[in-house]
Write a protein that holds these residues in place. Sequence first.
Motif, PDB file in Angstrom:
ATOM      1  N   THR A 110      15.086   1.829  14.792  1.00 48.07           N
ATOM      2  CA  THR A 110      16.716   1.615  15.293  1.00 48.07           C
ATOM      3  C   THR A 110      17.388   1.041  14.172  1.00 48.07           C
ATOM      4  OG1 THR A 110      16.455  -0.562  16.314  1.00 48.07           O
ATOM      5  CG2 THR A 110      15.736   1.293  17.865  1.00 48.07           C
ATOM      6  N   ALA A 111      18.375   0.675  14.202  1.00 52.83           N
ATOM      7  CA  ALA A 111      19.220  -0.279  13.265  1.00 52.83           C
ATOM      8  C   ALA A 111      18.674  -1.427  13.003  1.00 52.83           C
ATOM      9  CB  ALA A 111      20.742  -0.416  13.687  1.00 52.83           C
ATOM     10  N   ARG A 112      17.821  -2.225  13.856  1.00 51.20           N
ATOM     11  CA  ARG A 112      17.538  -3.442  13.621  1.00 51.20           C
ATOM     12  C   ARG A 112      15.853  -3.786  13.474  1.00 51.20           C
ATOM     13  NH1 ARG A 112      20.308  -7.985  16.981  1.00 51.20           N
ATOM     14  NH2 ARG A 112      19.796  -6.837  18.820  1.00 51.20           N
ATOM     15  N   ILE A 113      15.231  -2.590  14.107  1.00 51.49           N
ATOM     16  CA  ILE A 113      13.661  -2.713  14.259  1.00 51.49           C
ATOM     17  C   ILE A 113      12.848  -1.448  14.051  1.00 51.49           C
ATOM     18  CG2 ILE A 113      13.686  -2.429  16.826  1.00 51.49           C
ATOM     19  CD1 ILE A 113      11.480  -4.697  16.768  1.00 51.49           C
ATOM     20  N   GLY A 114      11.658  -1.486  13.605  1.00 51.02           N
ATOM     21  CA  GLY A 114      10.898  -0.345  13.509  1.00 51.02           C
ATOM     22  C   GLY A 114       9.536  -0.518  13.786  1.00 51.02           C
ATOM     23  N   THR A 115       8.494   0.514  14.358  1.00 51.54           N
ATOM     24  CA  THR A 115       7.315   0.326  14.297  1.00 51.54           C
ATOM     25  C   THR A 115       6.609   1.522  13.836  1.00 51.54           C
ATOM     26  OG1 THR A 115       7.394  -1.078  16.198  1.00 51.54           O
ATOM     27  CG2 THR A 115       5.438  -0.009  15.937  1.00 51.54           C
ATOM     28  N   LYS A 116       5.500   1.316  13.099  1.00 55.82           N
ATOM     29  CA  LYS A 116       4.762   2.488  12.385  1.00 55.82           C
ATOM     30  C   LYS A 116       3.207   2.123  12.637  1.00 55.82           C
ATOM     31  CE  LYS A 116       7.910   2.815   8.496  1.00 55.82           C
ATOM     32  NZ  LYS A 116       8.161   2.807   7.126  1.00 55.82           N
ATOM     33  N   VAL A 117       2.579   3.360  12.646  1.00 54.26           N
ATOM     34  CA  VAL A 117       1.175   3.100  12.432  1.00 54.26           C
ATOM     35  C   VAL A 117       0.583   3.681  11.020  1.00 54.26           C
ATOM     36  CG1 VAL A 117      -1.222   3.947  13.381  1.00 54.26           C
ATOM     37  CG2 VAL A 117       0.896   3.341  14.934  1.00 54.26           C
ATOM     38  N   ILE A 118      -0.178   3.039  10.381  1.00 52.71           N
ATOM     39  CA  ILE A 118      -0.564   3.626   9.084  1.00 52.71           C
ATOM     40  C   ILE A 118      -2.124   3.627   9.171  1.00 52.71           C
ATOM     41  CG2 ILE A 118      -0.692   3.164   6.763  1.00 52.71           C
ATOM     42  CD1 ILE A 118       1.836   1.252   6.971  1.00 52.71           C
ATOM     43  N   ALA A 119      -2.473   4.935   8.679  1.00 51.46           N
ATOM     44  CA  ALA A 119      -3.951   5.314   8.530  1.00 51.46           C
ATOM     45  C   ALA A 119      -4.103   5.291   6.986  1.00 51.46           C
ATOM     46  CB  ALA A 119      -4.253   6.460   9.272  1.00 51.46           C
ATOM     47  N   LEU A 120      -5.032   4.491   6.677  1.00 51.43           N
ATOM     48  CA  LEU A 120      -5.686   4.706   5.148  1.00 51.43           C
ATOM     49  C   LEU A 120      -6.765   5.391   5.008  1.00 51.43           C
ATOM     50  CD1 LEU A 120      -4.287   1.468   3.359  1.00 51.43           C
ATOM     51  CD2 LEU A 120      -3.164   3.621   3.397  1.00 51.43           C
ATOM     52  N   LEU A 121      -7.144   6.107   4.196  1.00 53.87           N
ATOM     53  CA  LEU A 121      -8.377   6.998   3.914  1.00 53.87           C
ATOM     54  C   LEU A 121      -9.427   5.907   3.419  1.00 53.87           C
ATOM     55  CD1 LEU A 121      -6.888  10.270   2.717  1.00 53.87           C
ATOM     56  CD2 LEU A 121      -7.574   9.809   4.848  1.00 53.87           C
ATOM     57  N   PRO A 122     -10.643   6.203   3.356  1.00 54.09           N
ATOM     58  CA  PRO A 122     -11.467   5.200   2.775  1.00 54.09           C
ATOM     59  C   PRO A 122     -11.111   4.824   1.142  1.00 54.09           C
ATOM     60  CG  PRO A 122     -12.720   6.816   4.012  1.00 54.09           C
ATOM     61  CD  PRO A 122     -11.323   7.358   3.971  1.00 54.09           C
ATOM     62  N   ASN A 123     -11.051   3.544   0.966  1.00 60.98           N
ATOM     63  CA  ASN A 123     -10.644   3.362  -0.236  1.00 60.98           C
ATOM     64  C   ASN A 123      -9.211   3.522  -0.996  1.00 60.98           C
ATOM     65  OD1 ASN A 123     -12.639   1.528  -0.842  1.00 60.98           O
ATOM     66  ND2 ASN A 123     -13.990   3.345  -1.153  1.00 60.98           N
ATOM     67  N   GLN A 124      -8.440   4.164  -0.025  1.00 60.41           N
ATOM     68  CA  GLN A 124      -7.104   4.802  -0.379  1.00 60.41           C
ATOM     69  C   GLN A 124      -6.130   3.281  -0.341  1.00 60.41           C
ATOM     70  OE1 GLN A 124      -4.835   6.949   2.633  1.00 60.41           O
ATOM     71  NE2 GLN A 124      -3.807   8.185   1.098  1.00 60.41           N
ATOM     72  N   THR A 125      -5.342   3.443  -1.623  1.00 62.18           N
ATOM     73  CA  THR A 125      -4.510   2.437  -2.019  1.00 62.18           C
ATOM     74  C   THR A 125      -2.896   2.612  -1.688  1.00 62.18           C
ATOM     75  OG1 THR A 125      -6.225   1.777  -3.551  1.00 62.18           O
ATOM     76  CG2 THR A 125      -3.862   0.736  -3.746  1.00 62.18           C
ATOM     77  N   LEU A 126      -2.257   1.801  -0.974  1.00 62.27           N
ATOM     78  CA  LEU A 126      -0.804   2.034  -0.817  1.00 62.27           C
ATOM     79  C   LEU A 126      -0.252   1.042  -1.968  1.00 62.27           C
ATOM     80  CD1 LEU A 126       0.854   2.822   2.319  1.00 62.27           C
ATOM     81  CD2 LEU A 126       2.011   1.156   1.035  1.00 62.27           C
ATOM     82  N   PRO A 127       0.451   1.793  -2.714  1.00 58.25           N
ATOM     83  CA  PRO A 127       0.929   1.277  -3.968  1.00 58.25           C
ATOM     84  C   PRO A 127       1.669  -0.042  -3.847  1.00 58.25           C
ATOM     85  CG  PRO A 127       1.417   3.482  -4.099  1.00 58.25           C
ATOM     86  CD  PRO A 127       0.930   3.155  -2.663  1.00 58.25           C
ATOM     87  N   GLU A 128       1.719  -0.866  -4.918  1.00 57.83           N
ATOM     88  CA  GLU A 128       2.631  -2.228  -4.838  1.00 57.83           C
ATOM     89  C   GLU A 128       4.060  -2.039  -4.710  1.00 57.83           C
ATOM     90  OE1 GLU A 128       1.566  -5.788  -7.413  1.00 57.83           O
ATOM     91  OE2 GLU A 128       3.378  -5.267  -8.360  1.00 57.83           O
ATOM     92  N   HIS A 129       4.534  -2.757  -3.758  1.00 58.89           N
ATOM     93  CA  HIS A 129       5.938  -2.634  -3.446  1.00 58.89           C
ATOM     94  C   HIS A 129       6.673  -3.702  -2.824  1.00 58.89           C
ATOM     95  CE1 HIS A 129       4.178  -1.589   0.478  1.00 58.89           C
ATOM     96  NE2 HIS A 129       5.351  -2.002   0.981  1.00 58.89           N
ATOM     97  N   TRP A 130       7.883  -3.894  -2.740  1.00 61.01           N
ATOM     98  CA  TRP A 130       8.386  -4.929  -2.049  1.00 61.01           C
ATOM     99  C   TRP A 130       9.752  -4.486  -1.359  1.00 61.01           C
ATOM    100  CZ3 TRP A 130       8.412  -4.058  -7.259  1.00 61.01           C
ATOM    101  CH2 TRP A 130       9.759  -4.044  -7.847  1.00 61.01           C
ATOM    102  N   HIS A 131      10.375  -5.187  -0.459  1.00 59.61           N
ATOM    103  CA  HIS A 131      11.488  -4.869   0.525  1.00 59.61           C
ATOM    104  C   HIS A 131      12.643  -5.751   0.025  1.00 59.61           C
ATOM    105  CE1 HIS A 131       8.456  -2.262   2.650  1.00 59.61           C
ATOM    106  NE2 HIS A 131       8.046  -3.182   2.613  1.00 59.61           N
ATOM    107  N   PRO A 132      13.594  -5.000  -0.875  1.00 61.14           N
ATOM    108  CA  PRO A 132      14.547  -5.939  -1.288  1.00 61.14           C
ATOM    109  C   PRO A 132      15.865  -6.179  -0.460  1.00 61.14           C
ATOM    110  CG  PRO A 132      14.783  -3.716  -2.305  1.00 61.14           C
ATOM    111  CD  PRO A 132      13.458  -3.841  -1.101  1.00 61.14           C
ATOM    112  N   PRO A 133      16.435  -7.345  -0.847  1.00 62.06           N
ATOM    113  CA  PRO A 133      17.561  -7.645   0.231  1.00 62.06           C
ATOM    114  C   PRO A 133      18.846  -6.417   0.145  1.00 62.06           C
ATOM    115  CG  PRO A 133      17.858  -9.085  -1.753  1.00 62.06           C
ATOM    116  CD  PRO A 133      16.391  -8.124  -1.872  1.00 62.06           C
ATOM    117  N   VAL A 134      19.395  -6.294   1.281  1.00 62.05           N
ATOM    118  CA  VAL A 134      20.568  -5.330   0.989  1.00 62.05           C
ATOM    119  C   VAL A 134      21.611  -5.899   1.805  1.00 62.05           C
ATOM    120  CG1 VAL A 134      21.319  -2.940   2.221  1.00 62.05           C
ATOM    121  CG2 VAL A 134      18.875  -3.591   1.465  1.00 62.05           C
ATOM    122  N   GLY A 135      22.650  -6.051   0.974  1.00 64.11           N
ATOM    123  CA  GLY A 135      24.006  -6.754   1.548  1.00 64.11           C
ATOM    124  C   GLY A 135      23.725  -7.975   2.075  1.00 64.11           C
ATOM    125  N   ASN A 136      24.023  -8.446   3.366  1.00 64.16           N
ATOM    126  CA  ASN A 136      23.883  -9.722   3.832  1.00 64.16           C
ATOM    127  C   ASN A 136      22.536  -9.775   4.345  1.00 64.16           C
ATOM    128  OD1 ASN A 136      26.461 -10.568   3.389  1.00 64.16           O
ATOM    129  ND2 ASN A 136      27.109  -9.846   5.293  1.00 64.16           N
TER     130      ASN A 136
END
Length: 182
Positions: free
Chosen positions: A56-82
């Motif tokens: 929604t505009a304010r909240i989210g829910t996900k399920v993530i499956a990672l395969l054996p030894n699979q890596t989710l790349p380095e990232h960050w969630h930056p500020p947006v406006g206020n």
Amino acid sequence: MIKRSEYNKLQQLAGEMMIEAGIVLREDEIERIAIADFGLSDIYNEGGQILTFFETARIGTKVIALLPNQTLPEHWHPPVGNDPGKEEIIRAISGEVRFYIPGKGEIKKGFIPNGKTDCYTMRNEVIIKPGEQIILPPGTKHWFQAGKEGAVMYSFSTCVRDGLDGFTDPKIVRETKIVEDK
Ligand code: ZN
């Protein structure tokens, strides 16, 4: 870039992993699992299988499956406006998840994908097991990796703006390009 047949195969596999982990899914949700290769075309090493339950505009829910030894790349969630940026909580459901976040620790159980030292700068390892969780305040750099059995986890977060996430690897493109099989 990923072939359509590979994409479909990974959707089924990730769906099975999620169901096996005890998550209740509808049949049509399996076809909605996003296979994210981050434009690196190396899905078994770097990527993730992600099902968004809702955003929604304010909240989210996900399920993530990672395969054996699979890596989710380095990232960050930056500020947006206020908004200070997405706050994210990951809770492990099955398998072991190796997290790398700011701090003094070092990599012990996990590993940086081959030849990609520059793209993974966080080295402080935190392992989470089923029933354990980690809170990532807005702006925190993070990457994570499944143990050798693969892993399934929830991701709860404030407002999702995946398109604005920052990535350490300059080659990353957030959209997965699917190519039809010949
Ligand atoms: Zn994140």
